[in-house]
Design a protein around this motif. Structure first.
Motif, PDB file in Angstrom:
ATOM      1  N   SER A   1      51.739  -4.846   6.457  1.00 29.36           N
ATOM      2  CA  SER A   1      51.718  -3.564   5.618  1.00 29.36           C
ATOM      3  C   SER A   1      50.682  -2.584   6.474  1.00 29.36           C
ATOM      4  CB  SER A   1      51.417  -3.805   4.185  1.00 29.36           C
ATOM      5  OG  SER A   1      52.079  -4.588   3.643  1.00 29.36           O
ATOM      6  N   VAL A   2      49.663  -3.155   6.905  1.00 27.43           N
ATOM      7  CA  VAL A   2      48.668  -2.004   7.651  1.00 27.43           C
ATOM      8  C   VAL A   2      49.141  -1.766   8.822  1.00 27.43           C
ATOM      9  CG1 VAL A   2      46.711  -2.854   6.247  1.00 27.43           C
ATOM     10  CG2 VAL A   2      47.475  -4.177   8.270  1.00 27.43           C
ATOM     11  N   SER A   3      50.244  -2.807   9.590  1.00 22.27           N
ATOM     12  CA  SER A   3      50.639  -2.089  10.721  1.00 22.27           C
ATOM     13  C   SER A   3      51.801  -0.991  10.570  1.00 22.27           C
ATOM     14  CB  SER A   3      51.273  -3.574  11.442  1.00 22.27           C
ATOM     15  OG  SER A   3      50.260  -4.408  11.819  1.00 22.27           O
ATOM     16  N   MET A   4      52.556  -1.175   9.620  1.00 20.02           N
ATOM     17  CA  MET A   4      53.462  -0.157   9.288  1.00 20.02           C
ATOM     18  C   MET A   4      52.818   1.266   8.982  1.00 20.02           C
ATOM     19  SD  MET A   4      56.413   1.118   8.838  1.00 20.02           S
ATOM     20  CE  MET A   4      57.791  -0.424   8.496  1.00 20.02           C
ATOM     21  N   THR A   5      51.445   1.002   8.419  1.00 25.51           N
ATOM     22  CA  THR A   5      50.917   2.482   8.313  1.00 25.51           C
ATOM     23  C   THR A   5      49.991   2.872   9.375  1.00 25.51           C
ATOM     24  OG1 THR A   5      49.085   1.064   7.315  1.00 25.51           O
ATOM     25  CG2 THR A   5      50.729   2.000   5.791  1.00 25.51           C
ATOM     26  N   THR A   6      49.957   1.990  10.578  1.00 23.45           N
ATOM     27  CA  THR A   6      49.168   2.294  11.757  1.00 23.45           C
ATOM     28  C   THR A   6      47.724   2.353  11.570  1.00 23.45           C
ATOM     29  OG1 THR A   6      49.445   4.567  11.747  1.00 23.45           O
ATOM     30  CG2 THR A   6      51.254   3.401  12.684  1.00 23.45           C
ATOM     31  N   LEU A   7      47.097   1.601  10.461  1.00 27.13           N
ATOM     32  CA  LEU A   7      45.715   1.717  10.233  1.00 27.13           C
ATOM     33  C   LEU A   7      45.175   0.654  11.118  1.00 27.13           C
ATOM     34  CD1 LEU A   7      45.747   2.233   6.234  1.00 27.13           C
ATOM     35  CD2 LEU A   7      45.301   3.782   8.283  1.00 27.13           C
ATOM     36  N   GLY A   8      45.994  -0.367  11.437  1.00 31.04           N
ATOM     37  CA  GLY A   8      45.303  -1.527  12.253  1.00 31.04           C
ATOM     38  C   GLY A   8      44.613  -2.653  11.200  1.00 31.04           C
ATOM     39  N   SER A   9      44.565  -3.845  11.531  1.00 36.99           N
ATOM     40  CA  SER A   9      44.440  -4.866  10.909  1.00 36.99           C
ATOM     41  C   SER A   9      43.319  -5.616  11.727  1.00 36.99           C
ATOM     42  CB  SER A   9      45.541  -5.776  10.587  1.00 36.99           C
ATOM     43  OG  SER A   9      45.341  -7.078   9.720  1.00 36.99           O
ATOM     44  N   SER A  10      42.487  -6.542  10.850  1.00 33.73           N
ATOM     45  CA  SER A  10      41.292  -7.618  11.233  1.00 33.73           C
ATOM     46  C   SER A  10      42.272  -8.771  11.870  1.00 33.73           C
ATOM     47  CB  SER A  10      40.488  -7.875  10.251  1.00 33.73           C
ATOM     48  OG  SER A  10      41.309  -8.574   9.303  1.00 33.73           O
ATOM     49  N   ILE A  11      43.471  -8.941  11.635  1.00 39.82           N
ATOM     50  CA  ILE A  11      44.450 -10.026  12.174  1.00 39.82           C
ATOM     51  C   ILE A  11      45.004  -9.548  13.311  1.00 39.82           C
ATOM     52  CG2 ILE A  11      46.176 -11.605  11.606  1.00 39.82           C
ATOM     53  CD1 ILE A  11      45.778 -11.100   8.558  1.00 39.82           C
TER      54      ILE A  11
ATOM     55  N   ILE B   1      56.886  -2.861  16.951  1.00 41.33           N
ATOM     56  CA  ILE B   1      57.952  -2.426  16.140  1.00 41.33           C
ATOM     57  C   ILE B   1      57.539  -1.789  14.650  1.00 41.33           C
ATOM     58  CG2 ILE B   1      60.001  -2.993  15.051  1.00 41.33           C
ATOM     59  CD1 ILE B   1      60.423  -5.186  17.447  1.00 41.33           C
ATOM     60  N   LEU B   2      56.817  -2.296  14.102  1.00 41.04           N
ATOM     61  CA  LEU B   2      56.226  -1.810  12.658  1.00 41.04           C
ATOM     62  C   LEU B   2      55.563  -0.427  12.847  1.00 41.04           C
ATOM     63  CD1 LEU B   2      55.112  -5.248  10.744  1.00 41.04           C
ATOM     64  CD2 LEU B   2      57.318  -3.665  10.388  1.00 41.04           C
ATOM     65  N   SER B   3      54.742  -0.458  14.124  1.00 44.08           N
ATOM     66  CA  SER B   3      53.945   0.662  14.396  1.00 44.08           C
ATOM     67  C   SER B   3      54.976   1.976  14.665  1.00 44.08           C
ATOM     68  CB  SER B   3      52.827   0.642  15.364  1.00 44.08           C
ATOM     69  OG  SER B   3      51.800  -0.277  15.185  1.00 44.08           O
ATOM     70  N   ALA B   4      55.806   1.603  15.280  1.00 43.05           N
ATOM     71  CA  ALA B   4      56.714   2.802  15.716  1.00 43.05           C
ATOM     72  C   ALA B   4      57.612   3.334  14.387  1.00 43.05           C
ATOM     73  CB  ALA B   4      57.821   2.064  16.847  1.00 43.05           C
ATOM     74  N   GLU B   5      58.022   2.452  13.606  1.00 40.72           N
ATOM     75  CA  GLU B   5      58.689   2.486  12.425  1.00 40.72           C
ATOM     76  C   GLU B   5      57.804   3.404  11.517  1.00 40.72           C
ATOM     77  OE1 GLU B   5      60.322  -0.596  10.478  1.00 40.72           O
ATOM     78  OE2 GLU B   5      61.729  -1.381  11.816  1.00 40.72           O
ATOM     79  N   GLY B   6      56.567   3.126  11.554  1.00 43.32           N
ATOM     80  CA  GLY B   6      55.723   3.891  10.687  1.00 43.32           C
ATOM     81  C   GLY B   6      55.568   5.127  11.074  1.00 43.32           C
ATOM     82  N   LEU B   7      55.190   5.526  12.738  1.00 46.67           N
ATOM     83  CA  LEU B   7      55.131   6.773  13.203  1.00 46.67           C
ATOM     84  C   LEU B   7      56.391   7.569  13.196  1.00 46.67           C
ATOM     85  CD1 LEU B   7      53.457   6.010  16.368  1.00 46.67           C
ATOM     86  CD2 LEU B   7      52.501   7.091  14.668  1.00 46.67           C
ATOM     87  N   MET B   8      57.821   6.835  12.668  1.00 49.13           N
ATOM     88  CA  MET B   8      59.180   7.523  12.648  1.00 49.13           C
ATOM     89  C   MET B   8      59.503   7.899  11.068  1.00 49.13           C
ATOM     90  SD  MET B   8      61.603   5.895  15.541  1.00 49.13           S
ATOM     91  CE  MET B   8      61.213   4.368  15.027  1.00 49.13           C
ATOM     92  N   LEU B   9      58.822   6.946  10.329  1.00 46.31           N
ATOM     93  CA  LEU B   9      59.487   7.080   8.787  1.00 46.31           C
ATOM     94  C   LEU B   9      58.565   7.854   8.023  1.00 46.31           C
ATOM     95  CD1 LEU B   9      61.207   3.579   8.489  1.00 46.31           C
ATOM     96  CD2 LEU B   9      62.028   5.722   8.757  1.00 46.31           C
ATOM     97  N   PHE B  10      57.203   7.613   8.146  1.00 52.48           N
ATOM     98  CA  PHE B  10      56.280   8.256   7.014  1.00 52.48           C
ATOM     99  C   PHE B  10      56.213   9.835   7.233  1.00 52.48           C
ATOM    100  CE2 PHE B  10      54.388   3.866   6.921  1.00 52.48           C
ATOM    101  CZ  PHE B  10      54.420   3.935   5.565  1.00 52.48           C
ATOM    102  N   PRO B  11      56.511  10.492   8.447  1.00 48.38           N
ATOM    103  CA  PRO B  11      56.585  11.902   8.249  1.00 48.38           C
ATOM    104  C   PRO B  11      57.736  12.433   7.555  1.00 48.38           C
ATOM    105  CG  PRO B  11      56.193  11.139  10.602  1.00 48.38           C
ATOM    106  CD  PRO B  11      56.418   9.812   9.814  1.00 48.38           C
ATOM    107  N   VAL B  12      58.811  11.544   7.423  1.00 45.75           N
ATOM    108  CA  VAL B  12      60.084  11.799   6.640  1.00 45.75           C
ATOM    109  C   VAL B  12      59.706  11.940   5.141  1.00 45.75           C
ATOM    110  CG1 VAL B  12      62.201  11.002   5.682  1.00 45.75           C
ATOM    111  CG2 VAL B  12      61.730  10.824   8.305  1.00 45.75           C
ATOM    112  N   PHE B  13      58.850  10.801   4.724  1.00 42.07           N
ATOM    113  CA  PHE B  13      58.184  11.132   3.340  1.00 42.07           C
ATOM    114  C   PHE B  13      57.360  12.229   3.093  1.00 42.07           C
ATOM    115  CE2 PHE B  13      57.954   6.196   3.705  1.00 42.07           C
ATOM    116  CZ  PHE B  13      59.102   6.006   3.725  1.00 42.07           C
ATOM    117  N   THR B  14      56.748  12.603   4.047  1.00 39.68           N
ATOM    118  CA  THR B  14      56.046  14.045   3.944  1.00 39.68           C
ATOM    119  C   THR B  14      56.676  15.168   3.835  1.00 39.68           C
ATOM    120  OG1 THR B  14      54.165  13.066   5.512  1.00 39.68           O
ATOM    121  CG2 THR B  14      53.887  15.394   4.985  1.00 39.68           C
ATOM    122  N   VAL B  15      57.720  15.187   4.649  1.00 41.92           N
ATOM    123  CA  VAL B  15      58.765  16.188   4.723  1.00 41.92           C
ATOM    124  C   VAL B  15      59.331  16.287   3.338  1.00 41.92           C
ATOM    125  CG1 VAL B  15      60.669  17.449   5.713  1.00 41.92           C
ATOM    126  CG2 VAL B  15      58.867  16.586   7.064  1.00 41.92           C
TER     127      VAL B  15
END
Length: 272
Positions: free
Chosen positions: A188-198, A211-225
């Protein structure tokens, strides 16, 4: 003899109504079976059960794939004859992922690595994603809402399946991944690109993180728009409603003034 108009109507009515009902029922059955498969895989993953050695699961996934292939056959038959091969050409990927590869490999004596065999269990889920998109589009008349729903489900599916794969690969060698809950938190935190203690220690875990970080960078701006567009559209509708209300009041006031003036003129003429 039927005229051209009747022939055109008959062409548009293909496939018949009962066949379209069968297609809809089959799509919902695909969704239901897919949910059951996901629950089965999740349970066995958390319990540490090797599904390759489970005759029950191997038989289940075989018949699931057969049903998926039957559903694709129905979709093909529901396409007009002159466009069937074109339809097959556009959906060849869904035909490939619906083939029971694990059963074929087992019969042929091909032994896959544990990680690859586990990933192969999720291959039929690609067909499920296509059906979800079809059902979502059918239920929603708003294309933006339909697209947004598909994006949300894509994000949820990516986090969920990545957490399962991460747990399988990392739990034997990574002390920080001692439960599936920790793996789900990491995904979850990898998708949001926040980083994790793990931190991932295996190659598969690191690739999943990228892959999850790249998806987060591509998909979350879509939600904002989408949210910004929805707010702007709502404000525009509100402004149009207000302008229409004001315009109506002006017209009504003008009409009342004209009526009053006419009434005064009529009284003046009568008095004269």
């Amino acid at each position: 003899m039927r005229n051209e108009g009747d022939a055109h109507i008959g062409l548009r009515a293909y496939p018949p109504r009962w066949f379209r009902v069968v297609l809809v029922v089959a799509r919902y059955l695909v969704l239901g079976i897919s949910v059951l498969m996901i629950v089965w895989i999740t349970r066995d993953t958390i319990d540490g059960i090797n599904m390759e050695t489970s005759d029950e699961y191997m038989s289940f996934q075989f018949w699931v794939c057969i049903f998926f292939l039957a559903d694709i056959l129905l979709e093909t038959l529901g396409t007009p004859r002159d466009r069937r091969w074109r339809w097959v050409g556009r959906h060849w990927l869904f035909i490939l992922v619906s083939i029971p590869w694990l059963t074929l490999f087992d019969v042929a004596g091909v032994r896959l690595s544990a990680g690859l065999a586990y990933l192969m269990k999720f291959v039929p889920m690609i067909r499920t994603g296509y059906v979800v998109a079809l059902v979502t589009g059918a239920l929603s008349s708003n294309k933006a809402v339909s697209l947004m729903t598909v994006y949300v489900m894509w994000v949820a599916a990516s986090v969920y399946f990545a957490s399962l794969v991460f747990f399988v690969e990392e739990s034997p060698v990574n002390p920080a991944v001692d439960s599936w809950g920790n793996s789900l938190w990491w995904a979850s935190v990898s998708m949001t690109t926040l980083g994790s203690s793990i931190n991932a220690v295996t190659a598969t875990g690191r690739v999943l993180g990228v892959i999850l970080s790249a998806e987060g960078l591509m998909l979350f701006p879509v939600f904002t728009v989408y949210v910004a567009s929805a707010v702007a559209a709502r404000e525009q509708r509100g402004a149009m409603t207000l302008d229409s209300f004001r315009h109506h009041k002006i017209i009504r006031k003008f009409a009342d003034t004209q009526s009053t003036a006419t009434h005064v003129e009529e009284r003046s003429e009568k008095g004269a």
